[in-house]
Design an enzyme around this catalytic site. Structure first.
Site, PDB file in Angstrom:
ATOM      1  N   LEU A 128     -26.110  77.787 -42.942  1.00  0.00           N
ATOM      2  CA  LEU A 128     -27.440  78.337 -43.188  1.00  0.00           C
ATOM      3  C   LEU A 128     -27.350  79.821 -43.530  1.00  0.00           C
ATOM      4  O   LEU A 128     -27.894  80.266 -44.537  1.00  0.00           O
ATOM      5  CB  LEU A 128     -28.321  78.138 -41.949  1.00  0.00           C
ATOM      6  N   GLU A 130     -26.415  83.506 -44.803  1.00  0.00           N
ATOM      7  CA  GLU A 130     -25.826  84.053 -46.033  1.00  0.00           C
ATOM      8  C   GLU A 130     -25.632  85.559 -45.866  1.00  0.00           C
ATOM      9  O   GLU A 130     -26.174  86.165 -44.926  1.00  0.00           O
ATOM     10  CB  GLU A 130     -26.750  83.775 -47.224  1.00  0.00           C
ATOM     11  N   PRO A 131     -24.859  86.169 -46.768  1.00  0.00           N
ATOM     12  CA  PRO A 131     -24.636  87.623 -46.661  1.00  0.00           C
ATOM     13  C   PRO A 131     -25.930  88.432 -46.581  1.00  0.00           C
ATOM     14  O   PRO A 131     -25.983  89.458 -45.901  1.00  0.00           O
ATOM     15  CB  PRO A 131     -23.838  87.948 -47.931  1.00  0.00           C
ATOM     16  N   THR A 161     -19.271  78.431 -38.805  1.00  0.00           N
ATOM     17  CA  THR A 161     -18.339  77.820 -37.855  1.00  0.00           C
ATOM     18  C   THR A 161     -17.747  76.561 -38.472  1.00  0.00           C
ATOM     19  O   THR A 161     -18.474  75.702 -38.970  1.00  0.00           O
ATOM     20  CB  THR A 161     -19.057  77.475 -36.540  1.00  0.00           C
ATOM     21  N   GLN A 339     -15.625  94.484 -13.758  1.00  0.00           N
ATOM     22  CA  GLN A 339     -15.735  95.642 -12.875  1.00  0.00           C
ATOM     23  C   GLN A 339     -15.090  95.356 -11.516  1.00  0.00           C
ATOM     24  O   GLN A 339     -14.414  96.219 -10.938  1.00  0.00           O
ATOM     25  CB  GLN A 339     -17.210  96.022 -12.684  1.00  0.00           C
ATOM     26  N   GLY A 342     -11.497  95.614 -11.719  1.00  0.00           N
ATOM     27  CA  GLY A 342     -11.011  96.969 -11.934  1.00  0.00           C
ATOM     28  C   GLY A 342     -10.073  97.039 -13.122  1.00  0.00           C
ATOM     29  O   GLY A 342     -10.285  96.381 -14.144  1.00  0.00           O
ATOM     30  N   GLU A 366     -27.115  81.797 -33.520  1.00  0.00           N
ATOM     31  CA  GLU A 366     -28.256  80.866 -33.455  1.00  0.00           C
ATOM     32  C   GLU A 366     -29.545  81.552 -33.011  1.00  0.00           C
ATOM     33  O   GLU A 366     -30.344  81.006 -32.251  1.00  0.00           O
ATOM     34  CB  GLU A 366     -27.916  79.670 -32.559  1.00  0.00           C
ATOM     35  N   SER A 369     -31.119  87.867 -29.571  1.00  0.00           N
ATOM     36  CA  SER A 369     -32.036  88.023 -28.436  1.00  0.00           C
ATOM     37  C   SER A 369     -33.401  88.507 -28.899  1.00  0.00           C
ATOM     38  O   SER A 369     -34.440  88.104 -28.359  1.00  0.00           O
ATOM     39  CB  SER A 369     -31.451  89.009 -27.417  1.00  0.00           C
ATOM     40  N   GLU A 370     -33.405  89.363 -29.912  1.00  0.00           N
ATOM     41  CA  GLU A 370     -34.684  89.859 -30.436  1.00  0.00           C
ATOM     42  C   GLU A 370     -35.503  88.724 -31.053  1.00  0.00           C
ATOM     43  O   GLU A 370     -36.728  88.638 -30.866  1.00  0.00           O
ATOM     44  CB  GLU A 370     -34.419  90.953 -31.468  1.00  0.00           C
TER      45      GLU A 370
END
Length: 390
Positions: A128, A130-131, A161, A339, A342, A366, A369-370
């Protein structure tokens, strides 16, 4: 009145145990190798095909396992505990290419392609992006012109993928540019069709064992019978497929977070500082407690979305909520685990370094988040009768 049960069925527990045994015995010993080499694990996928893990949603009539979305997320979650990259490929193969053909393809297309996809004899790609069209999927520029008994496709796809290792691809293209997104159609294209080629394999921050390439289409002649559904159905189909795909990404996030928490728990009981195990320090306990709580919340959101999808319900809101929460949790979980480790968490000898790199893609692929926040807001406004404000 019957109560609400959050327990998995006996069959689902058996599936989880089978997948976990496979993951621990076959994937964990080689996960770092495939990551280091950026090599696609063909042998592992052959074995997963034999186990039925590449045709999870495909009915037995077409050679699949005939299971549902709950089983799908269980499989993805279990693999992601150890190798999110392999889980990503399993999710994309099952949930995108294979599911698109299963959900919208003609009986002829299903008979021709699903048995090979379900068995692992063929790997599926779904093209789906594209550049020039990422989040704005409706602005794609690949074209498909009808010429008698075939369509001629021209254009390019990016971040695909299995673009390099896949032999069957579902490709979205414009059949009527004057109609915008309503002029997008979907086609099944086979590797070997003249003019259909994969470009360079992307060198990625994480998910390095999952094949990602560009695709080029130069005068590719595709039989008209390979059109999925009708002309102009592609965008609507893609949205529905992405709803299911987002559930699988949520499952991937849950699995990754589970793997990070398990690694952090194990290390914090083994590593000693100032004469005591790290797990005895309150600062470490607070981190572990919060991750445990958020992980269960993400799992419940994901299972709710999967269960509703399995009932045949529209899950645009539930899928976006699960994907957003679980993907952002995966990043926090990997970060907190590193964390706790360490300095050792920063080197490749320990597992959290790989989880840290793999996690970031989940907030991008897919639907970023926005985009998920936009989807959630629109669904809320629509259900409130206020969608006219947007």
């Amino acid at each position: 009145m019957a109560g609400i049960s959050f327990a998995l069925s006996g069959e689902q527990e058996a599936i989880r145990n089978t997948v976990r045994e496979f993951v621990e015995g076959e994937i964990r010993p080689v996960a770092s190798y495939y990551d280091d080499q950026q090599e696609f694990p063909h042998e592992l996928f052959s074995k997963m095909g034999e186990l039925g893990l590449l045709g999870i949603l495909v009915p037995a009539d077409y050679g699949g396992a005939g299971l549902g979305y709950m089983e799908f997320v269980i499989v993805v979650e279990e693999i992601a505990r150890v190798c999110p990259a392999i889980a990503l490929s399993v999710a994309a193969h099952n949930g995108l290419c294979t599911n698109h053909i299963l959900s919208f393809g003609s009986e002829d297309l299903k008979r021709r392609y699903l048995p090979d996809l379900a068995s692992g004899r063929a790997l599926g790609a779904w093209a789906l992006t594209e550049p020039g069209s990422g989040s704005d999927a409706a602005s794609l520029r690949t074209t498909a012109r009808r010429e008698g008994s075939f369509y001629r496709l021209n254009g390019s796809k990016s971040f695909t993928t299995h673009g390099g290792v896949g032999s069957i691809a579902v490709v979205m293209a414009l059949t009527d540019s004057s109609r915008g997104k309503h002029g997008i159609s979907a086609f099944v294209i086979e590797k070997g069709m003249k003019g259909f080629t994969a470009g360079k394999r992307e060198s990625k921050l994480g998910m390095r064992a999952s094949d990602t390439t560009t695709l080029s289409l130069e005068d590719v002649q595709v039989p008209a019978s390979n059109l999925i559904g009708s002309e102009g159905d592609g965008y609507r189909q893609a949205l529905e497929i992405l709803d299911g795909g987002r559930i699988s990404i949520a499952a991937l996030g849950v699995g990754l977070a589970q793997g990070a928490l398990e690694a952090a728990l194990r290390y914090s009981t083994e590593r000693r500082q100032f004469g005591s195990p790290l797990a005895e320090f309150q600062a470490i306990q607070m981190k572990l407690a919060r991750l445990s709580m958020e992980l269960e919340a993400a799992r419940l959101l994901t299972y709710r979305a999967a269960w509703n999808r399995q009932q045949g319900r529209l899950v645009r809101l539930e899928a976006a909520q699960a994907k957003l929460f679980a993907s952002e949790l995966a990043i926090r979980a990997a970060d907190e685990a590193l964390q706790i480790f360490g300095g050792y968490g920063y080197i490749k000898e320990y597992p959290v370094e790989k989880l840290y790199r793999d996690a970031k893609l989940l907030t991008i692929g897919e639907g970023t988040s926005e985009i998920q926040r936009m989807v959630i807001a629109r669904q809320l406004l629509r259900s409130s009768g206020l969608d006219g404000v947007m």
